[in-house]
Design a protein around this motif. Structure first.
Motif, PDB file in Angstrom:
ATOM      1  N   LYS A  75      22.361  12.262  11.441  1.00 41.23           N
ATOM      2  CA  LYS A  75      21.991  13.251  10.459  1.00 41.23           C
ATOM      3  C   LYS A  75      20.651  12.968  10.084  1.00 41.23           C
ATOM      4  O   LYS A  75      19.710  13.644   9.727  1.00 41.23           O
ATOM      5  CB  LYS A  75      22.912  13.056   9.163  1.00 41.23           C
ATOM      6  CG  LYS A  75      22.708  14.024   8.299  1.00 41.23           C
ATOM      7  CD  LYS A  75      23.560  14.233   7.303  1.00 41.23           C
ATOM      8  CE  LYS A  75      23.275  15.395   6.102  1.00 41.23           C
ATOM      9  NZ  LYS A  75      22.882  16.467   6.589  1.00 41.23           N
ATOM     10  N   GLU A  76      20.299  11.601  10.030  1.00 45.93           N
ATOM     11  CA  GLU A  76      18.841  11.211   9.851  1.00 45.93           C
ATOM     12  C   GLU A  76      17.823  11.883  10.756  1.00 45.93           C
ATOM     13  O   GLU A  76      16.680  12.250  10.489  1.00 45.93           O
ATOM     14  CB  GLU A  76      18.779   9.847   9.889  1.00 45.93           C
ATOM     15  CG  GLU A  76      19.324   8.897   8.484  1.00 45.93           C
ATOM     16  CD  GLU A  76      20.808   9.093   8.619  1.00 45.93           C
ATOM     17  OE1 GLU A  76      21.503   8.798   7.591  1.00 45.93           O
ATOM     18  OE2 GLU A  76      21.235   9.147   9.853  1.00 45.93           O
ATOM     19  N   GLU A  77      18.328  11.882  12.084  1.00 48.32           N
ATOM     20  CA  GLU A  77      17.471  12.447  13.113  1.00 48.32           C
ATOM     21  C   GLU A  77      17.254  13.903  12.810  1.00 48.32           C
ATOM     22  O   GLU A  77      16.241  14.435  13.236  1.00 48.32           O
ATOM     23  CB  GLU A  77      18.130  12.008  14.573  1.00 48.32           C
ATOM     24  CG  GLU A  77      17.871  10.801  14.956  1.00 48.32           C
ATOM     25  CD  GLU A  77      18.199  10.630  16.484  1.00 48.32           C
ATOM     26  OE1 GLU A  77      17.767   9.530  17.025  1.00 48.32           O
ATOM     27  OE2 GLU A  77      18.536  11.575  17.009  1.00 48.32           O
ATOM     28  N   GLN A  78      18.461  14.468  12.340  1.00 52.72           N
ATOM     29  CA  GLN A  78      18.375  16.092  12.085  1.00 52.72           C
ATOM     30  C   GLN A  78      17.312  16.297  11.117  1.00 52.72           C
ATOM     31  O   GLN A  78      16.576  17.211  10.982  1.00 52.72           O
ATOM     32  CB  GLN A  78      19.555  16.404  11.656  1.00 52.72           C
ATOM     33  CG  GLN A  78      19.676  17.942  11.364  1.00 52.72           C
ATOM     34  CD  GLN A  78      21.204  18.289  10.760  1.00 52.72           C
ATOM     35  OE1 GLN A  78      21.332  17.684   9.630  1.00 52.72           O
ATOM     36  NE2 GLN A  78      21.878  19.187  11.289  1.00 52.72           N
ATOM     37  N   GLU A  79      17.296  15.423   9.952  1.00 54.48           N
ATOM     38  CA  GLU A  79      16.320  15.511   8.928  1.00 54.48           C
ATOM     39  C   GLU A  79      14.867  15.379   9.488  1.00 54.48           C
ATOM     40  O   GLU A  79      14.095  16.206   8.826  1.00 54.48           O
ATOM     41  CB  GLU A  79      16.526  14.635   7.759  1.00 54.48           C
ATOM     42  CG  GLU A  79      18.090  15.021   7.000  1.00 54.48           C
ATOM     43  CD  GLU A  79      18.033  16.319   6.589  1.00 54.48           C
ATOM     44  OE1 GLU A  79      17.006  16.675   5.755  1.00 54.48           O
ATOM     45  OE2 GLU A  79      19.070  16.835   6.835  1.00 54.48           O
ATOM     46  N   GLN A  80      14.747  14.351  10.211  1.00 56.49           N
ATOM     47  CA  GLN A  80      13.382  14.270  10.871  1.00 56.49           C
ATOM     48  C   GLN A  80      12.836  15.458  11.639  1.00 56.49           C
ATOM     49  O   GLN A  80      11.532  15.842  11.428  1.00 56.49           O
ATOM     50  CB  GLN A  80      13.363  12.954  11.699  1.00 56.49           C
ATOM     51  CG  GLN A  80      11.996  12.562  12.334  1.00 56.49           C
ATOM     52  CD  GLN A  80      12.075  11.223  12.827  1.00 56.49           C
ATOM     53  OE1 GLN A  80      13.181  10.359  12.758  1.00 56.49           O
ATOM     54  NE2 GLN A  80      11.122  10.893  13.669  1.00 56.49           N
ATOM     55  N   ALA A  81      13.846  15.912  12.213  1.00 54.82           N
ATOM     56  CA  ALA A  81      13.521  17.242  13.286  1.00 54.82           C
ATOM     57  C   ALA A  81      13.022  18.225  12.406  1.00 54.82           C
ATOM     58  O   ALA A  81      12.413  19.154  12.676  1.00 54.82           O
ATOM     59  CB  ALA A  81      14.619  17.581  13.959  1.00 54.82           C
ATOM     60  N   ARG A  82      13.411  18.408  11.199  1.00 52.34           N
ATOM     61  CA  ARG A  82      13.334  19.622  10.325  1.00 52.34           C
ATOM     62  C   ARG A  82      11.803  19.479   9.923  1.00 52.34           C
ATOM     63  O   ARG A  82      11.224  20.477   9.288  1.00 52.34           O
ATOM     64  CB  ARG A  82      14.153  19.748   9.102  1.00 52.34           C
ATOM     65  CG  ARG A  82      15.527  20.111   9.590  1.00 52.34           C
ATOM     66  CD  ARG A  82      16.497  20.266   8.260  1.00 52.34           C
ATOM     67  NE  ARG A  82      17.830  20.144   8.448  1.00 52.34           N
ATOM     68  CZ  ARG A  82      18.557  21.218   9.244  1.00 52.34           C
ATOM     69  NH1 ARG A  82      17.808  22.252   9.333  1.00 52.34           N
ATOM     70  NH2 ARG A  82      19.736  21.154   9.367  1.00 52.34           N
ATOM     71  N   THR A  83      11.260  18.428  10.108  1.00 53.84           N
ATOM     72  CA  THR A  83       9.700  18.326   9.502  1.00 53.84           C
ATOM     73  C   THR A  83       8.721  18.576  10.735  1.00 53.84           C
ATOM     74  O   THR A  83       7.427  18.752  10.308  1.00 53.84           O
ATOM     75  CB  THR A  83       9.365  16.750   9.000  1.00 53.84           C
ATOM     76  OG1 THR A  83       9.631  15.940  10.448  1.00 53.84           O
ATOM     77  CG2 THR A  83      10.452  16.358   8.062  1.00 53.84           C
ATOM     78  N   TRP A  84       9.326  18.803  11.936  1.00 52.74           N
ATOM     79  CA  TRP A  84       8.386  19.254  12.980  1.00 52.74           C
ATOM     80  C   TRP A  84       7.863  20.751  12.840  1.00 52.74           C
ATOM     81  O   TRP A  84       8.555  21.628  12.377  1.00 52.74           O
ATOM     82  CB  TRP A  84       8.949  19.154  14.267  1.00 52.74           C
ATOM     83  CG  TRP A  84       9.568  17.579  14.504  1.00 52.74           C
ATOM     84  CD1 TRP A  84       9.106  16.362  14.151  1.00 52.74           C
ATOM     85  CD2 TRP A  84      10.448  17.234  15.586  1.00 52.74           C
ATOM     86  NE1 TRP A  84       9.601  15.349  14.462  1.00 52.74           N
ATOM     87  CE2 TRP A  84      10.623  15.796  15.446  1.00 52.74           C
ATOM     88  CE3 TRP A  84      11.171  17.827  16.460  1.00 52.74           C
ATOM     89  CZ2 TRP A  84      11.429  15.197  16.283  1.00 52.74           C
ATOM     90  CZ3 TRP A  84      12.224  17.153  17.156  1.00 52.74           C
ATOM     91  CH2 TRP A  84      12.246  15.655  16.981  1.00 52.74           C
ATOM     92  N   ARG A  85       6.450  20.718  12.958  1.00 53.89           N
ATOM     93  CA  ARG A  85       6.106  22.185  13.131  1.00 53.89           C
ATOM     94  C   ARG A  85       5.134  22.846  14.120  1.00 53.89           C
ATOM     95  O   ARG A  85       4.798  21.953  14.878  1.00 53.89           O
ATOM     96  CB  ARG A  85       5.208  22.359  11.752  1.00 53.89           C
ATOM     97  CG  ARG A  85       5.767  22.007  10.458  1.00 53.89           C
ATOM     98  CD  ARG A  85       6.734  23.286   9.901  1.00 53.89           C
ATOM     99  NE  ARG A  85       7.257  23.134   8.694  1.00 53.89           N
ATOM    100  CZ  ARG A  85       8.427  22.423   8.305  1.00 53.89           C
ATOM    101  NH1 ARG A  85       9.138  22.134   9.462  1.00 53.89           N
ATOM    102  NH2 ARG A  85       9.020  22.441   7.341  1.00 53.89           N
ATOM    103  N   ARG A  86       5.138  24.017  14.248  1.00 49.72           N
ATOM    104  CA  ARG A  86       4.177  24.554  15.160  1.00 49.72           C
ATOM    105  C   ARG A  86       2.613  24.147  15.139  1.00 49.72           C
ATOM    106  O   ARG A  86       2.372  23.781  14.000  1.00 49.72           O
ATOM    107  CB  ARG A  86       4.440  26.386  14.994  1.00 49.72           C
ATOM    108  CG  ARG A  86       3.658  26.840  16.567  1.00 49.72           C
ATOM    109  CD  ARG A  86       3.118  28.077  16.122  1.00 49.72           C
ATOM    110  NE  ARG A  86       4.038  28.887  15.407  1.00 49.72           N
ATOM    111  CZ  ARG A  86       4.786  30.031  16.153  1.00 49.72           C
ATOM    112  NH1 ARG A  86       4.321  30.194  17.328  1.00 49.72           N
ATOM    113  NH2 ARG A  86       5.582  30.666  15.249  1.00 49.72           N
TER     114      ARG A  86
END
Length: 857
Positions: free
Chosen positions: A136-147
């Motif tokens: 789940k921590e990796e999921q939260e980290q991925a949500r911070t990636w942007r174009r």
């Protein structure tokens, strides 16, 4: 008409050139061909050669064909890996770096985005990236990636998957149209290093736009109920990812999916509201026209810039500019100039269904609505326009809709006529106002959204009830291009002749005779009768041709002898067999595949919004594509998920006559929901046991060999272990013999052989079992099935194994393959060959597979 509209002629001829290039694939078409033909056209035009318009039109088709072929030929991978990775290699380790150039979609335990490589020698190629998130921590980290973020990453790179079934969705071709040739699969975020945006560029602007869209989406979520937020985000800002799949399916079934995809309807509503507001605020005519023009590019980008919205936005900008210059032009010229420009900019637009529907419907409305208005006997101009728009839109979009979506609701016209105005006048403008108010002061926005939500609830209820009326849902196989052209020609002829007859009647209603009629009244009457007869006869023939075309499209095999057919559909790790009988064309579906999901407590975060479900995403679209309008016999061999999971969607969307099963019940939500849905749909449930027979037509007979009849015939017996209870079928079709085995084990095989020996002994014979043409290998080739006694008893000539690519069970087992090879049995595998189709006629079986060329006896 085309003579006085050169832009219209040029756009149509250019489109014809693209179609020619796609159809012919001629290798000599290139940019050089286009340049040569352009010089030839210029010479013909300047020399004023006879028939120069026709000649130049033909040359323009060739110019367009060469332009498209050159563009398509240049769409090749630039990665060095392509030269050292053979087609047989499925994936290798790869490391690259670049910029994220798409939005990052985080859904459950998966993150997906596209990068553009900036490594030397990789040509700035776009690569589709899928990241499997481990925590789940990796999921939260991925949500911070942007174009626009810089990334370096490593994983397994492979070519995108191609279609594994005939008529199936080809993901490789789909990505190629986006200039993507590779997929990079990454396991865990440890394999990715993400940095901020390196410098200001175009992706920085798009990043800001993504953030603005997220803000709008968040605002919608705050003010609208949770069960409506996805719908409103789809309608207002073009974000479809949160739309409820069931709700989307219901709208699609009623022909209302255009409401959910931002298109010309939304542009029209946006402009109407914007212009109304600016007039109320006292803007001058020039000011509000220029402001609206400036707002259109922003609206296009904010709503996702799909081809339909680009088309509508560009048309609106041209129309606004023409109004500003007091020089409003022909709408048909405008729409085709826009279309021509979009096709020159990106020739692949021609393959986009939203582009096709958008332009076809717009052109149809421009041409057809004034004509239909003249024919309708409605006095109110508003009602007449509303009926004309709904009718023309339905008639024009019908061929493209059934080609791509293979369904049409008889309620579609009524649904569009009554419900679209509600969205146009209430939901969209009210939702937009609520969103703006909510961003300023949330309580006011929520209050306004509450009112809109109540209207939406009423509409959703109507859509829900209407979509459940199966009698109004029709399924159509995808027609050919020739049929589509004939449909439009017949429809045009019907409209033109109706107008001709109306004009003739108007002319005859005039009280005064012409001088010619006064001088020779007999001749005048004769010519008038002939003039009335010719259009009437033509109209009758045109209507008949249209009806024949519709009948042929709905039932294309009525007048053709296809013989029988058995299709082993590739549903991954599961079974699904589609049988069409030769005489009655009865449809038998044995099993439907299914996605097995293993979830532990605490893994709820892995759940995806729209998880892949083989029935809804693969099997049902495939059946509809092939024109399966009714399943006469749905046979559930047993109730394991990989056999019944896909049948839930089938039974919900396609009428079923009878459901045959093994007479047991496996406790669990899957089987319970399937049987309950069958009962709700009034499907007849039939227990199938050894000794039963089924004869769909005179050329097909099915014998049930297992399971054995229970001693107690009352009620259902609970059975968790279903493999040994599989329904086993021996089928005779047009002189051929087949054996379908479900997931039976060797104990079940021996039981069947023992019972057959007992039956023969009771009859006083020692007849050996017939040689089988095709054996469906049990349990995906597991070592627990397909024993030596079983193979020696039936002596199959061909064997089909249904197994998933790289499945975790190791199916098919080498021991089973060895037994088959020792007996010289031809082996076909869905994991290697994709779908296996066998056509039966005159005692012969003609074989083809999706992924390899094969021949059969």
């Amino acid at each position: 008409m085309l003579k006085h509209r050169p832009a219209v002629a040029a756009a149509l001829l250019w489109t014809a050139g693209y179609a020619l290039a796609c159809w012919t694939q001629w290798s000599w078409l290139s940019l050089y061909t286009s340049l040569f033909l352009a010089l030839a056209a210029a010479a013909v035009w300047l020399l004023r050669a006879p028939g120069r318009s026709v000649v130049c039109g033909i040359l323009l088709i060739g110019i367009a064909a060469g332009y498209y072929a050159n563009y398509d030929r240049g769409n090749q991978t630039a990665l060095p890996i392509a030269t050292r990775m053979s087609e047989q290699q499925e994936a290798i380790d790869y490391e690259t770096a670049g910029l994220i150039v798409s939005t990052v979609d985080v859904d459950g335990d998966k993150a997906a985005f596209t990068i553009r490589s900036d490594r030397e020698g990789e040509g700035g190629e776009a690569i589709a990236v899928t990241v499997r998130l481990l925590t789940k921590e990796e999921q939260e980290q991925a949500r911070t990636w942007r174009r626009g973020d810089a990334v370096s990453l490593s994983g397994l790179i492979q070519r995108p998957g191609e279609a594994r079934n005939f008529d199936g969705f080809d993901y490789r071709a789909y990505l190629r149209l986006k200039h993507i040739h590779w997929q990079l699969n990454v396991k865990g975020v440890e394999q990715i290093q993400v940095g901020g945006s390196r410098s200001w560029n175009w992706y920085t602007v798009l990043r800001w736009n993504d953030q603005f869209r997220e803000t709008l989406g968040g605002g919608i979520e705050r003010i609208f109920p949770a069960d409506q937020a996805g719908f409103m985000k789809s309608m207002l800002v073009g974000v479809r990812s949160d739309m409820d799949p069931l709700q989307f399916q219901q709208f699609s079934q009623l022909g209302l999916s255009h409401i959910l995809a931002v298109s010309g309807l939304h542009v029209g509503i946006f402009l109407a509201c914007l212009l109304w507001l600016m007039r109320r605020l006292g803007f001058t005519r020039e000011a509000y026209l220029l402001t609206a023009m400036a707002m259109m590019p922003i609206y296009i980008v904010v709503t996702g810039a799909a081809p339909s919205i680009v088309r509508a936005g560009l048309m609106a900008m041209i129309a606004l500019y023409a109004a500003y210059r007091h020089a409003l032009k022909d709408g048909l010229n405008t729409v085709l100039i826009v279309g021509f420009g979009m096709l020159v900019w990106d020739p692949y637009y021609i393959h986009d269904v939203s582009f096709q529907l958008s332009f076809l419907v717009t052109i149809g409305l421009i041409i057809g609505v004034p004509a239909v208005n003249r024919l309708l006997p409605i006095r109110s101009a508003a009602w007449k326009n509303a009926v004309s728009i709904a009718l023309v839109a339905q008639l024009v979009s019908f061929p493209v809709s059934i080609y791509y979506f293979n369904q049409f609701s008889l309620l579609s016209l009524a649904a569009n006529f009554f419900l679209v105005p509600v969205f146009s006048l209430v939901s969209m403008p009210g939702g937009t106002a609520s969103l703006i108010l909510g961003l300023i002061y949330a309580p006011v926005g929520k209050a306004a959204a509450w009112l809109i939500a109540r209207v939406n609830d009423l509409v959703f209820a109507v859509v829900d009830v209407s979509s459940r009326w199966d009698v109004f849902q029709t399924i159509w196989p995808s027609p050919g291009i020739g049929w589509i052209a004939s449909y439009y020609a017949s429809l045009t002829a019907v409209g033109w002749l109706l107008l001709a007859i109306k004009d003739r009647r108007t002319e005859n209603d005039r009280p005064m005779l012409t001088p010619a009629a006064r001088s020779n009244p007999i001749s005048g009457l004769a010519s008038g009768a002939a003039g009335r007869t010719a259009p009437a006869v033509g109209l009758t023939l045109s209507i008949l041709s249209l009806l024949v075309l519709l009948g042929f499209a709905y039932k294309p095999d009525l007048l053709r002898d296809f013989g029988g057919e058995v299709d082993f559909i590739d549903v991954g790790q599961g079974d699904s067999i589609l049988i069409t009988t030769p005489l009655s064309r009865s449809v038998i579906l044995i099993d439907g595949g299914g996605t097995v999901s293993f979830r532990k407590p605490g893994d709820e975060w892995k759940q995806r919004k729209d998880p892949y479900e083989v029935g809804r995403k693969l099997l049902v679209p495939l059946l509809k594509k092939r024109g399966i309008q009714r399943i006469d016999y749905l046979i559930v061999t047993h109730q394991d998920t990989d056999h019944i999971g896909g049948l839930q969607a089938v039974i919900e969307q396609i009428p079923v006559g009878r459901l045959l099963f093994n007479g047991t019940f496996k406790p669990g939500p899957g089987a319970e929901k399937l049987f309950q849905t069958a009962l709700d749909k009034q499907v007849r449930l039939v227990k199938a046991h050894a000794g039963d027979t089924l004869q769909p037509d005179g050329a097909t007979l099915l014998h049930i060999l297992a399971p054995a009849p229970p001693e107690d015939h009352a009620g259902l017996r609970l059975e968790k272990n279903q493999n040994g209870e599989s329904v086993v079928i021996y089928m005779e079709m047009s002189g051929t013999r087949w054996l379908f085995t479900g997931d039976m084990d060797q104990a079940s095989e021996n039981d069947v052989l023992t019972r057959l020996e007992a039956v023969n002994a009771a009859g006083g014979t020692t007849t050996t079992l017939p040689t089988i043409d095709v054996l469906k290998v049990a349990h995906h080739g597991s070592k627990t099935s397909t024993g030596v006694l079983w193979l020696d008893a039936w002596k199959p000539r061909m064997a089909v194994i249904s197994a998933g690519v790289h499945n975790s069970y190791g199916h098919p087992n080498p021991l089973v393959l060895g037994r088959l090879e020792e007996r010289n049995v031809s082996i076909l595998r869905t994991d290697k060959h994709g779908e296996v189709q066998m056509k039966v006629k005159g005692g012969n079986i003609r074989l083809r597979t999706k992924l390899t060329d094969s021949t059969g006896r």
